[in-house]
Design an enzyme around this catalytic site. Structure first.
Site, PDB file in Angstrom:
ATOM      1  N   LYS A  54       0.848  -1.203   0.000  1.00 17.59           N
ATOM      2  CA  LYS A  54       0.000   0.000   0.000  1.00 17.59           C
ATOM      3  C   LYS A  54       0.878   1.247   0.000  1.00 17.59           C
ATOM      4  CE  LYS A  54      -3.893  -2.363   2.217  1.00 17.59           C
ATOM      5  NZ  LYS A  54      -4.726  -2.598   3.408  1.00 17.59           N
ATOM      6  N   GLN A  98      -4.497  -1.507   9.806  1.00 13.38           N
ATOM      7  CA  GLN A  98      -4.479  -2.805   9.126  1.00 13.38           C
ATOM      8  C   GLN A  98      -5.036  -3.900  10.039  1.00 13.38           C
ATOM      9  OE1 GLN A  98      -3.719  -3.227   5.932  1.00 13.38           O
ATOM     10  NE2 GLN A  98      -3.915  -5.447   5.925  1.00 13.38           N
ATOM     11  N   ASP A 121     -10.914   3.041   4.608  1.00 13.46           N
ATOM     12  CA  ASP A 121     -11.343   1.646   4.509  1.00 13.46           C
ATOM     13  C   ASP A 121     -12.859   1.530   4.392  1.00 13.46           C
ATOM     14  OD1 ASP A 121      -9.341  -0.348   4.540  1.00 13.46           O
ATOM     15  OD2 ASP A 121      -8.869   0.095   6.639  1.00 13.46           O
TER      16      ASP A 121
HETATM   17  N1  GUN Z   1      -6.882  -6.634   6.149  1.00 15.12           N
HETATM   18  C1  GUN Z   1      -7.270  -7.332   5.047  1.00 15.12           C
HETATM   19  N2  GUN Z   1      -7.898  -6.505   4.167  1.00 15.12           N
HETATM   20  C2  GUN Z   1      -7.914  -5.277   4.734  1.00 15.12           C
HETATM   21  C3  GUN Z   1      -8.419  -4.017   4.309  1.00 15.12           C
HETATM   22  O1  GUN Z   1      -8.996  -3.858   3.219  1.00 15.12           O
HETATM   23  N3  GUN Z   1      -8.226  -2.984   5.181  1.00 15.12           N
HETATM   24  C4  GUN Z   1      -7.603  -3.140   6.377  1.00 15.12           C
HETATM   25  N4  GUN Z   1      -7.471  -2.068   7.162  1.00 15.12           N
HETATM   26  N5  GUN Z   1      -7.131  -4.302   6.804  1.00 15.12           N
HETATM   27  C5  GUN Z   1      -7.280  -5.362   5.977  1.00 15.12           C
END
Ligand code: GUN
Length: 286
Positions: A54, A98, A121
């Site tokens: 990311k 995350q 998110d």
């Molecule tokens: N863990 C797995 N997918 C995601 C996501 O899209 N956002 C976040 N914050 N954690 C994740």
């Protein structure tokens, strides 16, 4: 005949190029550069990879980014304190925590503390409520990426039977709502679903998001269906999804590969959501 591949890598690249153009335009107009802060707690190896990807993706398109790595034993108070300071920081437009989190941290409490305007998110209850009522502000990244892929390949949804396998807050629940919003008839399946095989066999659209290889076998795939594989399972032989890809692609009309399907779309939609958050916070039209 072999299915058409839904190329998430290429589609994500197109979105990234668009985001990069928009970021450049914002900078030229004298606005603040969009900025994302990601928080990772602990040493989950998969999360390390995802968060690094990311951050790299942000750099590629000109979005500023920072990763805060907190120790596994971080208390809820400490994490909430980080979030409060990021909420108050005008240079930060997007905040991402995350998942998964260590057991002492309650995701629903953490997600509710992130300002809904900085929630890239789409997990804040305000944003989920808006999604639910058909008036979304920010759509969770993986479901948003799936919908963009379906749209790009011109796949009709109205009136079609969709089976979503997995009821997570990150993928299964929100993608079900989005498919419903496009007038699909959605069955949301989970570990207690009886006759999963029968439900999938009837489905014209299948979204598999459970994190278990071979959840969808070739025999379950309906002829000419559309198969979206959200799984990312690291096996000795490499990365595989939740679907038996070699068999499924012989029956389906469209299928996402793993890797190169849904994964890159998730990252691209995060960039898109961060750009939009930066625009909203600076009162720029989307
Ligand atoms: N863990 C797995 N997918 C995601 C996501 O899209 N956002 C976040 N914050 N954690 C994740």
């Amino acid at each position: 005949m072999s299915a058409i591949l839904l190329d998430g890598k290429k589609t994500a690249e197109e979105i990234r190029e668009w985001v990069q153009t928009e970021v450049s335009a914002m900078i030229r107009a004298g606005c603040r550069v969009p900025r994302l802060t990601a928080i990772r707690v602990g040493d989950d190896p998969a999360s390390e990879v995802y968060v690094r990807n990311k951050k790299n993706a942000c750099e590629q398109v000109g979005i500023e980014s920072e990763v805060r790595i907190l120790p596994e034993r971080t208390s809820q108070e400490e994490l909430l304190h980080h979030i409060d300071s990021l909420n108050a920081d005008e240079s930060v437009h997007g905040i991402l925590v995350q998942l998964p989190l260590p057991p002492q941290l309650k995701p629903e409490v953490i997600q509710e503390r992130v300002s809904p305007l900085k929630d890239v998110d789409g997990f804040h209850p305000d944003n989920l409520g808006r999604l639910f009522s058909g008036n979304p502000r920010v759509v969770p990244c993986t479901p948003a990426g799936i919908m963009v892929l379906l749209e790009k390949y011109g796949i009709p949804l109205e009136g079609r039977r969709a089976a979503v396998i997995g009821r997570s807050n990150i993928v299964g629940k929100p993608v079900s709502i989005l498919l419903l919003g496009k007038n699909a008839t959605v069955t949301l399946c989970h570990s207690k679903t009886r006759d999963l095989r029968e439900v999938v066999r009837e489905a014209e659209i299948v979204v598999a998001a459970v994190g278990k290889p071979n959840t969808v076998t070739g025999e379950m795939v309906r002829k000419d269906s559309v198969i979206i594989d959200v799984g990312m399972n690291r096996l000795e032989g490499g990365l595989v999804g939740d679907v038996d890809f070699p068999k499924a692609k012989e029956k389906a009309a469209y299928i996402t590969p793993v890797p190169g399907g849904v994964g890159p779309m998730t990252v691209a939609m995060l960039l898109h959501n961060t750009l939009n958050a930066a625009k909203r916070l600076q009162q720029i039209d989307p």
